[in-house]
Design an enzyme around this catalytic site. Structure first.
Site, PDB file in Angstrom:
ATOM      1  CG  ASP A  38      21.112   8.730 -16.212  1.00  0.00           C
ATOM      2  OD1 ASP A  38      21.471   7.793 -16.944  1.00  0.00           O
ATOM      3  OD2 ASP A  38      20.764   9.845 -16.659  1.00  0.00           O
ATOM      4  CG  ASP A  60      26.809  16.448 -15.174  1.00  0.00           C
ATOM      5  OD1 ASP A  60      27.624  15.791 -15.849  1.00  0.00           O
ATOM      6  OD2 ASP A  60      26.343  17.542 -15.540  1.00  0.00           O
ATOM      7  CB  VAL A  61      30.108  11.416 -15.396  1.00  0.00           C
ATOM      8  CG1 VAL A  61      29.275  10.279 -14.839  1.00  0.00           C
ATOM      9  CG2 VAL A  61      29.821  11.654 -16.879  1.00  0.00           C
ATOM     10  CG  ASN A  87      26.940   2.987 -19.745  1.00  0.00           C
ATOM     11  OD1 ASN A  87      27.108   2.336 -20.780  1.00  0.00           O
ATOM     12  ND2 ASN A  87      25.828   3.706 -19.534  1.00  0.00           N
ATOM     13  CE1 TYR A 152      29.807   7.905 -28.442  1.00  0.00           C
ATOM     14  CE2 TYR A 152      30.981   6.629 -30.087  1.00  0.00           C
ATOM     15  CZ  TYR A 152      30.138   6.685 -29.002  1.00  0.00           C
ATOM     16  OH  TYR A 152      29.626   5.530 -28.474  1.00  0.00           O
ATOM     17  CE  LYS A 156      32.214   5.992 -26.094  1.00  0.00           C
ATOM     18  NZ  LYS A 156      31.828   5.634 -24.703  1.00  0.00           N
ATOM     19  CB  THR A 187      20.908   2.244 -27.030  1.00  0.00           C
ATOM     20  OG1 THR A 187      21.750   3.187 -27.702  1.00  0.00           O
ATOM     21  CG2 THR A 187      21.695   1.002 -26.684  1.00  0.00           C
TER      22      THR A 187
HETATM   23  N1  LIG Z   1      24.574   2.492 -28.618  1.00  0.00           N
HETATM   24  C1  LIG Z   1      25.694   2.181 -29.269  1.00  0.00           C
HETATM   25  O1  LIG Z   1      25.686   1.788 -30.453  1.00  0.00           O
HETATM   26  C2  LIG Z   1      27.012   2.291 -28.565  1.00  0.00           C
HETATM   27  C3  LIG Z   1      28.138   1.726 -29.185  1.00  0.00           C
HETATM   28  C4  LIG Z   1      29.362   1.810 -28.560  1.00  0.00           C
HETATM   29  C5  LIG Z   1      29.477   2.410 -27.326  1.00  0.00           C
HETATM   30  N2  LIG Z   1      28.376   2.952 -26.751  1.00  0.00           N
HETATM   31  C6  LIG Z   1      28.540   3.594 -25.457  1.00  0.00           C
HETATM   32  O2  LIG Z   1      27.726   2.963 -24.491  1.00  0.00           O
HETATM   33  C7  LIG Z   1      27.387   3.919 -23.482  1.00  0.00           C
HETATM   34  C8  LIG Z   1      25.877   3.947 -23.322  1.00  0.00           C
HETATM   35  O3  LIG Z   1      25.303   4.337 -24.566  1.00  0.00           O
HETATM   36  P1  LIG Z   1      23.766   4.145 -24.908  1.00  0.00           P
HETATM   37  O4  LIG Z   1      23.688   3.817 -26.341  1.00  0.00           O
HETATM   38  O5  LIG Z   1      23.127   3.245 -23.913  1.00  0.00           O
HETATM   39  O6  LIG Z   1      23.270   5.665 -24.720  1.00  0.00           O
HETATM   40  P2  LIG Z   1      21.883   6.255 -24.259  1.00  0.00           P
HETATM   41  O7  LIG Z   1      21.831   7.621 -24.847  1.00  0.00           O
HETATM   42  O8  LIG Z   1      20.780   5.312 -24.529  1.00  0.00           O
HETATM   43  O9  LIG Z   1      22.056   6.375 -22.671  1.00  0.00           O
HETATM   44  C9  LIG Z   1      23.041   7.205 -22.104  1.00  0.00           C
HETATM   45  C10 LIG Z   1      22.696   7.517 -20.668  1.00  0.00           C
HETATM   46  O10 LIG Z   1      23.742   8.373 -20.163  1.00  0.00           O
HETATM   47  C11 LIG Z   1      23.146   9.420 -19.430  1.00  0.00           C
HETATM   48  N3  LIG Z   1      24.032  10.590 -19.422  1.00  0.00           N
HETATM   49  C12 LIG Z   1      24.270  11.454 -20.435  1.00  0.00           C
HETATM   50  N4  LIG Z   1      25.101  12.429 -20.025  1.00  0.00           N
HETATM   51  C13 LIG Z   1      25.392  12.162 -18.733  1.00  0.00           C
HETATM   52  C14 LIG Z   1      26.206  12.812 -17.765  1.00  0.00           C
HETATM   53  N5  LIG Z   1      26.847  13.952 -18.041  1.00  0.00           N
HETATM   54  N6  LIG Z   1      26.297  12.264 -16.534  1.00  0.00           N
HETATM   55  C15 LIG Z   1      25.627  11.125 -16.229  1.00  0.00           C
HETATM   56  N7  LIG Z   1      24.832  10.479 -17.101  1.00  0.00           N
HETATM   57  C16 LIG Z   1      24.722  10.999 -18.342  1.00  0.00           C
HETATM   58  C17 LIG Z   1      21.818   9.692 -20.120  1.00  0.00           C
HETATM   59  O11 LIG Z   1      20.910  10.374 -19.266  1.00  0.00           O
HETATM   60  C18 LIG Z   1      21.383   8.281 -20.504  1.00  0.00           C
HETATM   61  O12 LIG Z   1      20.612   7.687 -19.468  1.00  0.00           O
HETATM   62  C19 LIG Z   1      27.976   5.256 -23.934  1.00  0.00           C
HETATM   63  O13 LIG Z   1      29.240   5.438 -23.316  1.00  0.00           O
HETATM   64  C20 LIG Z   1      28.134   5.053 -25.411  1.00  0.00           C
HETATM   65  O14 LIG Z   1      29.113   5.889 -25.946  1.00  0.00           O
HETATM   66  C21 LIG Z   1      27.133   2.906 -27.333  1.00  0.00           C
END
Ligand SMILES: NC(=O)c1ccc[n+]([C@@H]2O[C@H](COP(=O)([O-])OP(=O)(O)OC[C@H]3O[C@@H](n4cnc5c(N)ncnc54)[C@H](O)[C@@H]3O)[C@@H](O)[C@H]2O)c1
Length: 256
Positions: A38, A60-61, A87, A152, A156, A187
């Site tokens: 993370d 940091d990705v 992710n 976003y 995606k 989340t």
């Molecule tokens: N929550 C939803 O409804 C949903 C739906 C579809 C897709 N997604 C995707 O699922 C994935 C996770 O989403 P989530 O809802 O768990 O989000 P979240 O915000 O709860 O968690 C995201 C995590 O990514 C980390 N992060 C952010 N920028 C970063 C970086 N530059 N390098 C490394 N880590 C980084 C953050 O610190 C956090 O721990 C994302 O790709 C999101 O787009 C989420």
């Protein structure tokens, strides 16, 4: 084929919370040695402490050198890499005409560049480890117009396209690449943006919940996404390559 990952090593980026944390836990339960990665190093360590045998590595990705180092350190400490789950993601809802270039780049640099870099550096390590699986996290927003989510949803859609190209290029080398496309999942990314969404969409308080109930029945759970990722990461999905698994309660399927 069983859904186990015994003897496999997996990296999950953005795994300190939300969907990534659930994925890391599920892959570990299935037998994998998991690297919880993370941007937030302290949060990654705290998350890894809750998962038996997990390692925490900050990354940091958006940063090419950090992604390269993440893969290299994983291979050095675990001996191999078989599964990569890029992710990490962020969202910044805004109307298209009110979105400046810096905001666009903040989202696409994590959600698309970060996935490219993760695949770019993980794939050679997976090949050197005898093959494996990459599971990207797309979104239902990649499949249709998504008001307020231009950066976003576009990122995606890029992830889905990149998944297909990577699947095609990497298949001869024993690496499968598939995507999951969740709808709205409970989340911090979603629950933290409810008020903002309602304001931007002109909805009354509670309007977002009603919209979700109408469109997809309920919010998805992180465990439901993690189960799908485990399926695609394991040999249970050996004939899936370049696919995109929708997990959206029927949101995409319905016109009304
Ligand atoms: N929550 C939803 O409804 C949903 C739906 C579809 C897709 N997604 C995707 O699922 C994935 C996770 O989403 P989530 O809802 O768990 O989000 P979240 O915000 O709860 O968690 C995201 C995590 O990514 C980390 N992060 C952010 N920028 C970063 C970086 N530059 N390098 C490394 N880590 C980084 C953050 O610190 C956090 O721990 C994302 O790709 C999101 O787009 C989420």
């Amino acid at each position: 084929m069983q859904q186990h990952l015994t003897g496999k090593t997996a990296i999950v980026t953005g795994a300190a919370q939300g969907i990534g944390f659930a994925i890391a836990g599920r892959l570990a339960e299935a037998g994998a040695q998991v690297v919880v990665s993370d941007l937030n190093a302290a949060a990654a360590r705290a998350a890894a402490d809750k998962i038996p045998g997990a390692l925490a590595l900050a990354c940091d990705v958006r940063d090419e050198q950090q992604v390269e180092a993440l893969v290299a350190e994983t291979v050095e400490r675990c001996g191999a890499l078989h599964v990569m789950v890029p992710n990490a993601g962020v969202a910044e809802p805004a109307p298209l005409t009110g979105m400046d270039l810096a905001a666009w780049r903040r989202v696409t640099s994590v959600n698309l560049d970060g996935v490219f870099l993760s695949i770019r550096y993980a794939a050679p390590a997976i090949i050197a480890s005898g093959g494996g699986s990459i599971v990207t996290i797309g979104s239902v927003t990649a499949t249709a117009g998504s008001p307020l989510l231009a950066s976003y949803a576009t990122a995606k859609a890029g992830v889905v396209s990149l998944t297909q190209t990577a699947a095609t290029e990497l298949r001869p080398h024993g690496v499968r690449v598939n995507a999951v496309l969740p709808g709205f999942v409970e989340t911090p990314m979603v629950t933290g943006a409810v008020d903002e969404f309602e304001a931007l969409l002109g909805l009354p308080s509670g309007g977002f919940g009603s919209l979700i109930a109408q469109k997809q029945g309920r919010l998805g759970t992180v465990d439901e996404v993690a189960d799908a990722v485990l399926f695609l990461a394991s040999d249970a999905s050996a004939f899936c390559n370049g696919s995109g698994l929708l997990l959206d309660g029927g949101l995409r399927a319905s016109l009304f």
